[in-house]
Enzyme design. Structure first.
Site, PDB file in Angstrom:
ATOM      1  N   CYS A  46     101.814   0.795  85.884  1.00  0.00           N
ATOM      2  CA  CYS A  46     102.199   2.496  85.492  1.00  0.00           C
ATOM      3  C   CYS A  46     102.473   2.837  84.942  1.00  0.00           C
ATOM      4  CB  CYS A  46     103.115   3.608  86.926  1.00  0.00           C
ATOM      5  SG  CYS A  46     102.123   3.905  88.286  1.00  0.00           S
TER       6      CYS A  46
ATOM      7  N   HIS B   7     101.155  12.108  90.648  1.00  0.00           N
ATOM      8  CA  HIS B   7     101.956  11.450  91.919  1.00  0.00           C
ATOM      9  C   HIS B   7     102.221  12.637  92.947  1.00  0.00           C
ATOM     10  CE1 HIS B   7     101.124   7.278  91.586  1.00  0.00           C
ATOM     11  NE2 HIS B   7     101.454   7.093  90.823  1.00  0.00           N
TER      12      HIS B   7
ATOM     13  N   CYS C 174     119.374 -20.460 103.772  1.00  0.00           N
ATOM     14  CA  CYS C 174     118.831 -18.848 104.239  1.00  0.00           C
ATOM     15  C   CYS C 174     119.245 -19.600 106.152  1.00  0.00           C
ATOM     16  CB  CYS C 174     117.831 -18.320 104.267  1.00  0.00           C
ATOM     17  SG  CYS C 174     117.133 -18.094 102.765  1.00  0.00           S
TER      18      CYS C 174
ATOM     19  N   ARG D 256     104.525  -2.953  89.987  1.00  0.00           N
ATOM     20  CA  ARG D 256     103.839  -2.234  90.209  1.00  0.00           C
ATOM     21  C   ARG D 256     104.461  -0.792  88.685  1.00  0.00           C
ATOM     22  NH1 ARG D 256     100.651   0.734  89.612  1.00  0.00           N
ATOM     23  NH2 ARG D 256      98.736   1.875  90.280  1.00  0.00           N
TER      24      ARG D 256
ATOM     25  N   CYS E 196     123.709 -18.899 107.568  1.00  0.00           N
ATOM     26  CA  CYS E 196     123.781 -17.778 107.605  1.00  0.00           C
ATOM     27  C   CYS E 196     122.730 -17.185 108.682  1.00  0.00           C
ATOM     28  CB  CYS E 196     123.980 -16.824 107.235  1.00  0.00           C
ATOM     29  SG  CYS E 196     125.588 -18.353 105.464  1.00  0.00           S
ATOM     30  N   HIS E 197     121.636 -16.908 108.697  1.00  0.00           N
ATOM     31  CA  HIS E 197     120.819 -16.246 109.760  1.00  0.00           C
ATOM     32  C   HIS E 197     120.117 -16.839 110.218  1.00  0.00           C
ATOM     33  CE1 HIS E 197     122.511 -13.207 106.527  1.00  0.00           C
ATOM     34  NE2 HIS E 197     121.982 -14.010 105.847  1.00  0.00           N
TER      35      HIS E 197
ATOM     36  N   CYS F 221     106.337  10.986  86.073  1.00  0.00           N
ATOM     37  CA  CYS F 221     105.636  10.259  87.480  1.00  0.00           C
ATOM     38  C   CYS F 221     104.999  11.232  88.605  1.00  0.00           C
ATOM     39  CB  CYS F 221     106.052   9.278  88.172  1.00  0.00           C
ATOM     40  SG  CYS F 221     107.644   8.117  87.698  1.00  0.00           S
TER      41      CYS F 221
END
Lengths: 155, 272, 107
Positions: B233, B192, B87, B229, B90-91, B188
């Site tokens: 749910c 929520h 990585c 997650r 390049c960075h 959802c």
């Protein structure tokens, strides 16, 4: 030929039967967990059955644990922590986990304070018992109730 | 029989949603100031809905167990892949180069003409730039890199783009959010949007904001992705969950994040 | 290989009681969890002993059981007297040890 009597349960009876079975199953599960008696037996093993006094020990737990998998616990024992008067060991004992043993912290006068913090798994709402063995052989104890959230919707 | 019972129990949970909801305990005014960092108008980070002991774990980078993953990600950053490149090739300065990056994902990807999450972007870079193989989302390399990259956006406002090429995917994600699904037949939005701040049985419902994910969850005892997650749910409402990286979840992620645009990034958050 | 983090002060005054925090990556398999795919119990594998030393002398240690959470966190204190080096040792049931060291100058 004997007649076979066929009983048809209506929905209400079925639900009653179902919940009775579930209740029995749940009872079976919880009996696999440590109880206050099991904890007491384990404590007896740790202390050799010596008599214990209430006090000096503080077990700090959240009143309600959001998830029983990771419950922060702080323990402290009131002691000057000098060479001739210090806390040797603090045991944490569970009254509701699959086994009563949780952790034992061994201190020395060089610890400065008999403090420790860790994170514990708690299977259900229960008492966590602290047992402090002092350098003079005295044993102090305290317990804290922690409510563990089960069900709901944790995902 | 047990299965039927489960559904029955779940139905009563809905009944709870409908009837027995009650407001959460009042937040003391002393804490209001601190909480302001986790709110933008009516939009509240999941932080607001966690217990003080869980917040304390997030507040201190040492107490936050996700930082073990951050350190791992930092070490992986300069580890060469099969073609010798890492990585860092390049960075070179991830603290600068990755600043704000996570706050803008998912992003439109002209190559696939679809939206792309940060995990998918990481996998593409691993394959195309370092000659490596795709990694799984929830194990080893991915959570380490995704929290390390995510941390570089901490405190910056979440800012996903929903217009232009992203617009149709935003609409799909929005539709998912408002569509009833699963045996419980709820969307959802029912938990929520309609009932955030109220209890469902013993749990306090949040607004389902995504600014802290990937997060360390007490339940998982590890770092996990937002899609993990979502799966949780969906399972709870007895719906068939999608796989990590499925288009449905990528679009949902875009929509959910757009709802929280402006909230400060919290990766890696600690959640129950 | 487990990865550990330690937060211990680099400097202290003689007589100070300093707080040390430690964390280590470990699943702490209790032996009671079932593998979701096979339905079989995942074999127990935990870190069972943590030891903290200063200049080679143990000043704190802990026995851990299956009730300790994954990625164990342990915080404790030490009364600084003279300069030296902390050594922290995590020992797991398979005999593997992770060791981390940290120097402290006491004025």
């Amino acid at each position: 030929m004997t007649k076979i009597k066929v009983e048809v349960l209506d929905r209400r009876q079925f639900m009653l039967a179902a919940s009775a079975t579930t209740a029995a199953l749940m009872a079976g599960i919880s009996s696999a967990n440590a109880t206050a008696e099991m904890a007491a037996e384990y404590i007896k093993k740790l202390t050799g059955g010596a008599s214990m006094m209430e006090g000096k020990v503080k077990i700090d737990l959240p009143e309600i644990a959001e998830n029983g998998n990771t419950v922060p616990v702080k323990v402290s024992v009131d002691s000057p922590m000098t060479a001739d008067n210090y806390v040797k060991t603090l045991h944490l004992v569970s009254e509701g986990n699959p086994g009563p043993e949780m952790a034992s912290f061994h201190f020395t006068p060089a610890s400065g304070r008999a403090n420790a913090a860790a994170r514990m798994r708690l299977a259900k709402t229960q008492n966590v018992v602290g047992i402090a063995e002092m350098s003079d052989g005295k044993i102090y104890t305290a317990k804290t109730l922690v409510k563990v959230t089960i069900g709901g919707c944790g995902g | 029989m047990t299965k039927y019972k489960t559904i029955k129990t779940a139905r009563s949970a809905i009944a709870l949603l409908g009837m027995a909801v009650f407001a959460s305990s009042a937040t003391s005014s002393a804490m209001a100031d601190k909480m302001d960092d986790y709110k933008v108008g009516d939009i509240h980070s999941g932080y607001v809905y966690t217990a003080p002991s869980t917040r304390a774990m997030q507040d201190d980078d040492f107490e936050n167990p996700a930082f073990l993953m951050v350190e791992k990600g930092e070490a992986l950053w300069s580890k060469p892949g099969p073609n010798g490149k890492s990585c860092a090739s390049c960075h070179e300065n991830p603290e600068e180069d990755m600043k704000g990056v996570s706050a803008t994902y998912p992003k439109y990807d002209p190559k696939t003409k679809k939206m792309m999450t940060i995990e998918q972007k990481i996998n593409r870079e691993i394959v195309e730039k370092t000659g490596g193989k795709k990694v799984k989302w929830e194990k080893g390399v991915m959570p380490a890199l995704s929290v390390f990259i995510g941390l570089q956006s901490r405190g910056m406002p979440m800012n996903v783009k929903i217009d232009g090429e992203a617009a149709p995917f935003y609409e799909k994600g929005k539709k998912f959010y408002y569509t009833r699904r699963g045996q419980l037949n709820i969307a959802c939005k029912h938990c929520h949007e309609d009932y955030a701040g109220k209890h469902i049985r013993a749990d306090l419902l949040s607004q389902g904001m995504a600014n802290g994910f990937p997060a360390y969850r007490l339940k998982w005892q590890k770092v996990g992705s937002l899609h993990r997650r979502f799966r949780g749910c969906n399972k709870n409402i007895r719906a068939e969950p999608y796989k990590q990286g499925a288009e449905e979840y990528v679009n949902l992620e875009l929509y959910v994040k757009s709802r929280g645009n402006g909230l400060k990034m919290e990766i890696p958050a600690v959640r129950r | 290989m487990a990865k550990a983090r330690v937060k211990a002060p680099k400097k202290a005054k003689a007589g100070d009681i300093v707080t040390i925090k430690t964390l280590i990556t470990h699943k702490m398999e209790s032996g009671r969890r079932k593998d979701k795919k096979t339905g079989k119990l995942v074999p127990r594998h935990i870190i069972d002993k943590f030891t903290a030393k200063f200049n080679g002398e143990t000043f704190f240690s802990a026995d851990w059981h299956g009730s300790v959470s994954a990625n164990p966190y342990m915080s404790f204190s030490y009364k600084a007297e003279k300069s030296g080096e902390f050594e922290f040792i995590w020992h797991d049931e398979k005999g593997e040890e992770t060791v981390k060291k940290s120097k402290m100058t006491v004025a």
